[in-house]
Structure formats: structure tokens, C-alpha cells
Design an enzyme around this catalytic site. Sequence first.
Site, PDB file in Angstrom:
ATOM      1  N   THR A 163     -11.128   6.177 -34.240  1.00  0.00           N
ATOM      2  CA  THR A 163     -10.888   4.788 -34.659  1.00  0.00           C
ATOM      3  C   THR A 163     -12.090   4.118 -35.317  1.00  0.00           C
ATOM      4  OG1 THR A 163     -11.541   4.044 -32.470  1.00  0.00           O
ATOM      5  CG2 THR A 163      -9.179   4.352 -32.860  1.00  0.00           C
TER       6      THR A 163
ATOM      7  N   HIS B 238     -13.154   4.210 -24.505  1.00  0.00           N
ATOM      8  CA  HIS B 238     -13.065   5.359 -25.419  1.00  0.00           C
ATOM      9  C   HIS B 238     -11.925   6.303 -25.083  1.00  0.00           C
ATOM     10  CE1 HIS B 238     -17.300   4.079 -24.785  1.00  0.00           C
ATOM     11  NE2 HIS B 238     -17.234   3.974 -26.087  1.00  0.00           N
TER      12      HIS B 238
ATOM     13  N   CYS C 148     -14.673  -6.720 -30.392  1.00  0.00           N
ATOM     14  CA  CYS C 148     -13.282  -6.567 -30.844  1.00  0.00           C
ATOM     15  C   CYS C 148     -12.375  -6.741 -29.616  1.00  0.00           C
ATOM     16  CB  CYS C 148     -13.082  -5.172 -31.416  1.00  0.00           C
ATOM     17  SG  CYS C 148     -13.427  -3.897 -30.185  1.00  0.00           S
TER      18      CYS C 148
ATOM     19  N   CYS D 206      -8.266   1.443 -36.864  1.00  0.00           N
ATOM     20  CA  CYS D 206      -8.440   0.162 -36.145  1.00  0.00           C
ATOM     21  C   CYS D 206      -8.751  -1.050 -37.045  1.00  0.00           C
ATOM     22  CB  CYS D 206      -9.552   0.392 -35.141  1.00  0.00           C
ATOM     23  SG  CYS D 206     -10.319  -1.101 -34.616  1.00  0.00           S
TER      24      CYS D 206
ATOM     25  N   CYS E 222      -8.820   1.645 -25.008  1.00  0.00           N
ATOM     26  CA  CYS E 222      -8.306   0.671 -25.978  1.00  0.00           C
ATOM     27  C   CYS E 222      -6.895   1.080 -26.403  1.00  0.00           C
ATOM     28  CB  CYS E 222      -9.222   0.612 -27.200  1.00  0.00           C
ATOM     29  SG  CYS E 222      -8.537  -0.493 -28.463  1.00  0.00           S
TER      30      CYS E 222
ATOM     31  N   GLU F  53     -14.725   9.364 -27.474  1.00  0.00           N
ATOM     32  CA  GLU F  53     -13.347   9.125 -27.930  1.00  0.00           C
ATOM     33  C   GLU F  53     -12.731  10.427 -28.461  1.00  0.00           C
ATOM     34  OE1 GLU F  53     -12.622   5.921 -30.817  1.00  0.00           O
ATOM     35  OE2 GLU F  53     -10.941   7.105 -31.583  1.00  0.00           O
TER      36      GLU F  53
ATOM     37  N   SER G 216     -23.550   3.758 -30.484  1.00  0.00           N
ATOM     38  CA  SER G 216     -22.296   3.098 -30.853  1.00  0.00           C
ATOM     39  C   SER G 216     -21.862   3.597 -32.224  1.00  0.00           C
ATOM     40  CB  SER G 216     -22.502   1.576 -30.867  1.00  0.00           C
ATOM     41  OG  SER G 216     -21.532   0.971 -31.686  1.00  0.00           O
ATOM     42  N   SER G 217     -20.738   4.299 -32.255  1.00  0.00           N
ATOM     43  CA  SER G 217     -20.271   4.908 -33.506  1.00  0.00           C
ATOM     44  C   SER G 217     -20.014   3.856 -34.575  1.00  0.00           C
ATOM     45  CB  SER G 217     -19.001   5.712 -33.220  1.00  0.00           C
ATOM     46  OG  SER G 217     -18.434   6.166 -34.405  1.00  0.00           O
TER      47      SER G 217
ATOM     48  N   SER H  95     -19.152  -3.456 -30.032  1.00  0.00           N
ATOM     49  CA  SER H  95     -19.505  -3.505 -28.613  1.00  0.00           C
ATOM     50  C   SER H  95     -20.751  -4.356 -28.351  1.00  0.00           C
ATOM     51  CB  SER H  95     -19.704  -2.080 -28.078  1.00  0.00           C
ATOM     52  OG  SER H  95     -20.441  -1.315 -28.997  1.00  0.00           O
TER      53      SER H  95
HETATM   54  S1  SF4 Z   1     -13.202  -0.741 -32.319  1.00  0.00           S
HETATM   55 FE1  SF4 Z   1     -12.415   0.668 -30.767  1.00  0.00          FE
HETATM   56  S2  SF4 Z   1     -12.226  -0.588 -28.945  1.00  0.00           S
HETATM   57 FE2  SF4 Z   1     -12.366  -2.003 -30.671  1.00  0.00          FE
HETATM   58  S3  SF4 Z   1     -10.232  -2.455 -31.220  1.00  0.00           S
HETATM   59 FE3  SF4 Z   1     -10.960  -0.745 -32.494  1.00  0.00          FE
HETATM   60  S4  SF4 Z   1     -10.302   1.077 -31.390  1.00  0.00           S
HETATM   61 FE4  SF4 Z   1     -10.227  -0.619 -29.969  1.00  0.00          FE
END
Ligand code: SF4
Length: 316
Positions: A164, A74, A12, A194, A96, A126, A222-223, A266
Site C-alpha cells: 500500500t 501492517h 492517515c 491507498c 489497516c 506488510e 517508514s516505507s 505514521s
Molecule cells: S498508509 Fe497504510 S495504514 Fe495508512 S491508510 Fe494507507 S494502507 Fe492504511
Amino acid sequence: MRVMLAQPRGFCAGVIRAIDIVEQALAKFGAPVYVRHEIVHNRHVVDALRAKGARFVEHLSEVPMGAITIFSAHGVARHVEDEAKAQGLRVLDATCPLVAKVHGQGRRYVAQGRVVILVGHAGHPEVEGTMGQIEGPALLVQTERDVDALDLDPDTPVAYITQTTLSVDDARAVITALKRRFSDIVGPDIDQICYATQNRQSAVRALARIADVILVVGAKNSSNSNRLREIGVEAGVPSYLIADGGELDASWVLHAAVVGITAGASAPEELVDDVIAALRRLGPVEVSVLPGIEEKVEFRLPAELLHAPRKAAGSR
Ligand code: SF4
């Protein structure tokens, strides 16, 4: 075997920016640069940056005075920012912008005299960062049961904010429970969670309609990747979270005509390729991409990095 790739999947804008910050810091200031926590939750990304000279630490006490220090995507709590200042560290903040926006929402609600309720997962960096950015009453809930257990009067002015990377459906259920419980409640629209989280979750739902099995490429910590796997399972499709092709279990795909693949925010695309290569070792594979949203979001790098001159060759 047909392999169907979810669209969008993988990196992302927040992750791209965070990795860019580390790479550009290395190019402009030279190695080592210090990164607090994994810059994003992916071992392959972290190992690649480590090989280029990034040093990953969990505590700022491990960073020498005055060193270039990067906060991960985070986000961090206020006390971490204060510690960095006290140590004279040169900080580049890779939080972010969408996480930073949630910090801002939390601070604004506290300033309005509201108790802030963060919907999120305890222990996630986060969540620790967001809770630590709110200087005032803030509580964490994860489930509808947590909402019932809140020790607050129903007339208390409250506001909710969200992690997010939650499942949009789960977040909606918890927010509905909060709205049932409190008469004076405000908070952002669920659509403001997000864009990347929402798009990847919609894409995995579409994938679940045609796939016999879903492979989610991403790290165990990774959430957003975990949420993608859960959404696949909830849709009735066996779904597995794997870091790379090496973790593929042939028995998962043995009887599958269509294997769906997606990747957490990620996870780099080369790991998706690695999983496809592992599938090819089992037999012929035809790969196509499920039509989906094309993302065009980009986040700017921090000004202090953009304006820093590039390190002269040979200098330290
Ligand atoms: S997933 Fe997390 S790092 Fe990626 S754009 Fe959304 S808030 Fe930002």
C-alpha cells in the site's frame, strides 16, 4: 525563511485507527496490552504508548497465555493468527482495512487459479503479512528487472497486487512490465493503492514545485516516508528524512528561501511542530500551508473493542 507545509501530511486513517485501538484497549482492559511489532513505524508514537502500558514484542512467544494482543497496522501472516489462537490470546487486529483489502484480493486471485505477484519491498512487515495471507502460489517483485527474472511461462494466468505504501509511479512501471510479460493478467487499478499514500505523494510533488529543500518528517523504517523523500529527490529538490527537529542539519536550509515540510503517514503533527521550532532557532520563519486535498476517511474500530465494557477504576 518561508516554511510551506504539504497538505495532506502525517497521520492517515489507518494509523489513527491503530493507535486508537491500543489506547482504547489500555482504557478498557488495563495495562499491559501486548502489541506485535511497532503498532506504526514511529518511535515517538511507540514510546508514548509504551509509557501508557503497551508492551511491544516481535514474537508471540513473548506474550503470556490469554493476554490482550494487538496486531500492528501492517498486518500479519496466517501462521501468526494461528499461533495466537493456539496460545489462547485475545486478539485485537489493528491491520489497516486497506491492507486487509489487499489480503482479500490476493486470496480471491489464488482461488481463481492465478499465480499472485505482489509488487512490494522484501522484508517489510506488510509484505511478509500479505505473502503469508495467501495460501497458494505467490511471488514478490520489486523492480522491472525482477519481472524479467520471473521463472513463469508468459501464458501463466497471473494477478498482481501491491504493497500500500509504494511510490505510485514505481508501482505503475512494474505493473506495465508485468502486463508486457504476461498475456493473462488481472489486478486492481493503480488508483486503488491507498488513498493516503497517493494524496501524500501528490502533495509532495506540489511542494517540490515551490520548495528549495524538502524535509520529510518520518521514521527511517517508514516505507511511505521514504517514498516521499525519494519523490522530492526525483523532482530535483534536495530532500531529507528526519525523525524530529533534533535531526535538522542547518546546512541543508542555509540558502533556502522556501523550506517545504511534509510528514509520513505514521508521523504525528507534534513532530512537524518540533521541526518548525528547530527552524525558528535558526532565524525568523513564516509558516503557511500549501492548498491540497482535505481527507475525510475514517475507519471503524474492531467490534470486540467497541462493545467491551470499560475497566472499572482500581481493578486490574
Ligand atoms: S498508509 Fe497504510 S495504514 Fe495508512 S491508510 Fe494507507 S494502507 Fe492504511
